[in-house]
Design a protein around this motif. Structure first.
Motif, mmCIF file in Angstrom:
data_model
loop_
_atom_site.group_PDB
_atom_site.id
_atom_site.type_symbol
_atom_site.label_atom_id
_atom_site.label_comp_id
_atom_site.label_asym_id
_atom_site.label_seq_id
_atom_site.Cartn_x
_atom_site.Cartn_y
_atom_site.Cartn_z
ATOM 1 N N PHE A 33 -5.948 18.987 -17.108
ATOM 2 C CA PHE A 33 -4.881 18.062 -16.750
ATOM 3 C C PHE A 33 -4.316 18.462 -15.387
ATOM 4 O O PHE A 33 -3.946 19.615 -15.184
ATOM 5 C CB PHE A 33 -3.746 18.103 -17.775
ATOM 6 N N ALA A 34 -4.245 17.496 -14.473
ATOM 7 C CA ALA A 34 -3.671 17.752 -13.156
ATOM 8 C C ALA A 34 -2.689 16.634 -12.826
ATOM 9 O O ALA A 34 -2.758 15.541 -13.384
ATOM 10 C CB ALA A 34 -4.764 17.824 -12.093
ATOM 11 N N GLU A 35 -1.774 16.917 -11.909
ATOM 12 C CA GLU A 35 -0.858 15.881 -11.440
ATOM 13 C C GLU A 35 -0.607 16.060 -9.956
ATOM 14 O O GLU A 35 -0.626 17.179 -9.432
ATOM 15 C CB GLU A 35 0.458 15.894 -12.209
ATOM 16 N N THR A 36 -0.385 14.937 -9.275
ATOM 17 C CA THR A 36 -0.206 14.976 -7.832
ATOM 18 C C THR A 36 0.599 13.772 -7.365
ATOM 19 O O THR A 36 0.581 12.711 -8.000
ATOM 20 C CB THR A 36 -1.561 14.983 -7.104
ATOM 21 N N THR A 37 1.306 13.951 -6.257
ATOM 22 C CA THR A 37 2.024 12.844 -5.643
ATOM 23 C C THR A 37 1.130 12.068 -4.685
ATOM 24 O O THR A 37 1.558 11.058 -4.117
ATOM 25 C CB THR A 37 3.259 13.356 -4.880
ATOM 26 N N ALA A 38 -0.097 12.522 -4.491
ATOM 27 C CA ALA A 38 -1.026 11.799 -3.634
ATOM 28 C C ALA A 38 -1.307 10.418 -4.228
ATOM 29 O O ALA A 38 -1.551 10.280 -5.422
ATOM 30 C CB ALA A 38 -2.327 12.581 -3.480
ATOM 31 N N VAL A 39 -1.263 9.408 -3.392
ATOM 32 C CA VAL A 39 -1.475 8.037 -3.866
ATOM 33 C C VAL A 39 -2.957 7.732 -3.995
ATOM 34 O O VAL A 39 -3.412 7.156 -4.988
ATOM 35 C CB VAL A 39 -0.806 7.029 -2.909
ATOM 36 N N ASN A 40 -3.734 8.123 -2.994
ATOM 37 C CA ASN A 40 -5.172 7.871 -3.003
ATOM 38 C C ASN A 40 -5.937 9.146 -3.329
ATOM 39 O O ASN A 40 -5.617 10.224 -2.810
ATOM 40 C CB ASN A 40 -5.623 7.334 -1.640
ATOM 41 N N GLY B 117 1.098 9.609 -8.590
ATOM 42 C CA GLY B 117 2.143 8.647 -8.294
ATOM 43 C C GLY B 117 3.297 9.342 -7.604
ATOM 44 O O GLY B 117 3.277 10.559 -7.415
ATOM 45 N N PRO B 118 4.335 8.604 -7.235
ATOM 46 C CA PRO B 118 5.463 9.190 -6.504
ATOM 47 C C PRO B 118 6.235 10.213 -7.333
ATOM 48 O O PRO B 118 6.096 10.274 -8.563
ATOM 49 C CB PRO B 118 6.339 7.975 -6.172
ATOM 50 N N SER B 119 7.040 11.002 -6.658
ATOM 51 C CA SER B 119 7.842 12.019 -7.328
ATOM 52 C C SER B 119 8.752 11.397 -8.379
ATOM 53 O O SER B 119 9.326 10.329 -8.161
ATOM 54 C CB SER B 119 8.692 12.763 -6.281
ATOM 55 N N ARG B 120 8.833 12.041 -9.532
ATOM 56 C CA ARG B 120 9.713 11.652 -10.635
ATOM 57 C C ARG B 120 9.332 10.308 -11.257
ATOM 58 O O ARG B 120 10.185 9.595 -11.781
ATOM 59 C CB ARG B 120 11.186 11.637 -10.196
ATOM 60 N N CYS B 121 8.043 9.975 -11.230
ATOM 61 C CA CYS B 121 7.617 8.715 -11.840
ATOM 62 C C CYS B 121 7.172 8.896 -13.288
ATOM 63 O O CYS B 121 6.750 7.929 -13.929
ATOM 64 C CB CYS B 121 6.508 8.054 -11.025
#
Length: 312
Positions: A198-205, A70-74
Motif C-alpha cells: 500500500f502506498a500513497e502520494t499527492t502526485a496527481v499523475n 490525490g491532493p493533501s487531506r483528501c
C-alpha cells in the motif's frame, strides 16, 4: 446551557488504527457503513479494491500494489486503512494468513534523497519481516548483496523477502508517504509474490504505474480528489446529528457550512474534518455561540482568529 466540564467534542479522533471508520469518530456503533459517506471517489475506490480482493489468494503467485493518490487531506490514509482491514479479513477467509508491516515512518528526514529512503525501506522491510517467525522463513531468505559501491535496490530486498514468506501467508506492507511519482514507481517495481503493498502520494499523475499486470505484480490506482456539490452537507449530517446535540455540544447550521465552503465547495474531506474537529474543540473551552448554534459567521470568526490551524 451545558457547563464547560460537561461538554464533549463529538468529533474525537479514534486511536485504534484497525477501526474501519474515517479519520473522525464513528457514531453509528455498527459496521460503520453509514459513516463512510460517498464523497468524491472514496466509496467507488473502496468497492474496486474489494472486488480485487475476491481473488486475493492469487497473491501466492502474484503480488498486488495499491496506490492512493490525490491532493493533501483528501482521505488517502483513511481509505488505505479501510482497504488494509478488508484485505486482512478477505485473506483470512481464504485460509491465507496475513501480517501487517508498517514502514510509514521510515526515512522521514528531509535530508534524505529518494534513493536513500527507498533503500532504507527495503532494509527495514527485511528486518521487520524477520520478526514474523510464523510468516517468514529466515532459512529461505538470501540478503541482497552490494554491487560495488551501490547498495541493493528496493526491488532486490522486496523480492528476497517475498521468496522467504511461507506458503499460505502474505505480508501487507505500508510504505512511507511519497511526494514524487518516481518514488511511487520504485515501490511498484519492487512488488512481488506474497506481498500486498500500500502506498500513497499527492502526485496527481503516475506515468510509471501501468494499467495492467506486469510480471509478478498487479497495479491498482485509487484516485481521490475534492468534494462535490452536496458532499459537505452529507458528511456533516453524518457527524453532527448524534445523541447530545444541543446539550453537550452546540448544534451546527449545515446550510451555513456549505455556504462557508462555496458552491461547488472546492475542498477536501480532510479540510472539512479538520475544521469541524477544531471548532468543536474551541467550544469546549470558550463561550458557546449565540443561540447555541454554530453559523457561518462563527466559522468565519474562528478561521480569522486561528489562521494557522486551517487547511483547504
Amino acid at each position: 446551557m451545558t457547563e464547560p466540564d460537561g461538554r464533549v467534542n463529538p468529533l474525537r479522533r479514534p486511536e485504534n488504527r484497525f477501526h474501519a471508520a474515517p479519520a473522525l469518530q464513528c457514531t453509528c456503533g455498527g459496521d460503520c457503513q453509514k459513516c463512510h459517506i460517498a464523497v468524491d471517489n472514496t466509496e467507488p475506490c473502496y468497492e474496486i479494491f474489494q472486488e480485487v480482493m475476491k481473488d486475493l489468494g492469487a497473491l501466492q503467485e502474484a503480488g498486488l500494489f495499491a496506490v492512493a493518490h490525490g491532493p493533501s487531506r483528501c482521505g488517502k490514509t483513511s481509505l488505505l486503512n479501510r482497504c488494509a482491514t478488508s484485505a486482512a479479513r478477505a485473506l483470512n477467509a481464504q485460509g491465507v494468513q496475513a501480517r501487517e508491516i508498517s514502514l510509514a515512518h521510515v526515512g522521514q528526514s528531509p535530508d534524505l534523497t529518494t534513493k536513500q529512503r527507498v533503500v532504507m525501506v527495503g532494509r527495514r522491510l527485511a528486518i521487520e519481516a524477520a520478526k514474523t517467525q510464523d510468516v517468514f522463513d529466515s532459512g529461505r531468505y538470501t540478503a541482497p548483496a552490494d554491487s560495488g559501491d551501490e547498495p541493493p535496490t528496493l526491488e532486490e530486498y522486496m523480492r528476497a523477502v517475498g521468496d522467504a514468506v511461507l506458503d499460505g501467508h502474505v505480508l501487507i506492507v505500508r510504505t512511507p508517504r511519497a511526494e514524487q511519482a518516481t518514488e511511487v514507481a520504485q515501490y511498484w517495481s519492487g512488488t512481488s509474490r506474497k506481498l500486498l503493498i500500500f502506498a500513497e502520494t499527492t502526485a496527481v499523475n503516475l506515468p510509471h504505474i501501468p494499467e495492467q499486470p506486469v510480471g509478478e505484480a498487479h497495479p491498482l490506482r485509487l484516485n481521490l480528489g475534492i468534494l462535490k456539490r452536496g458532499d459537505v452537507a452529507e458528511f456533516a449530517r453524518s457527524r453532527i446529528h448524534v445523541p447530545g446535540c444541543g446539550r453537550t455540544f452546540p448544534d451546527l447550521d449545515i446550510g451555513a457550512l456549505e455556504t462557508f465552503y462555496g458552491d461547488p465547495p472546492m475542498v477536501t474531506i480532510g479540510a472539512v474534518q479538520k475544521l469541524l474537529y477544531n471548532i468543536y474543540e474551541h467550544y469546549l473551552h470558550n463561550p458557546w455561540p449565540d443561540g447555541n448554534i454554530i453559523r457561518a459567521e462563527d466559522l468565519w470568526r474562528y478561521v480569522r482568529e486561528n489562521p494557522e490551524g486551517q487547511e483547504g
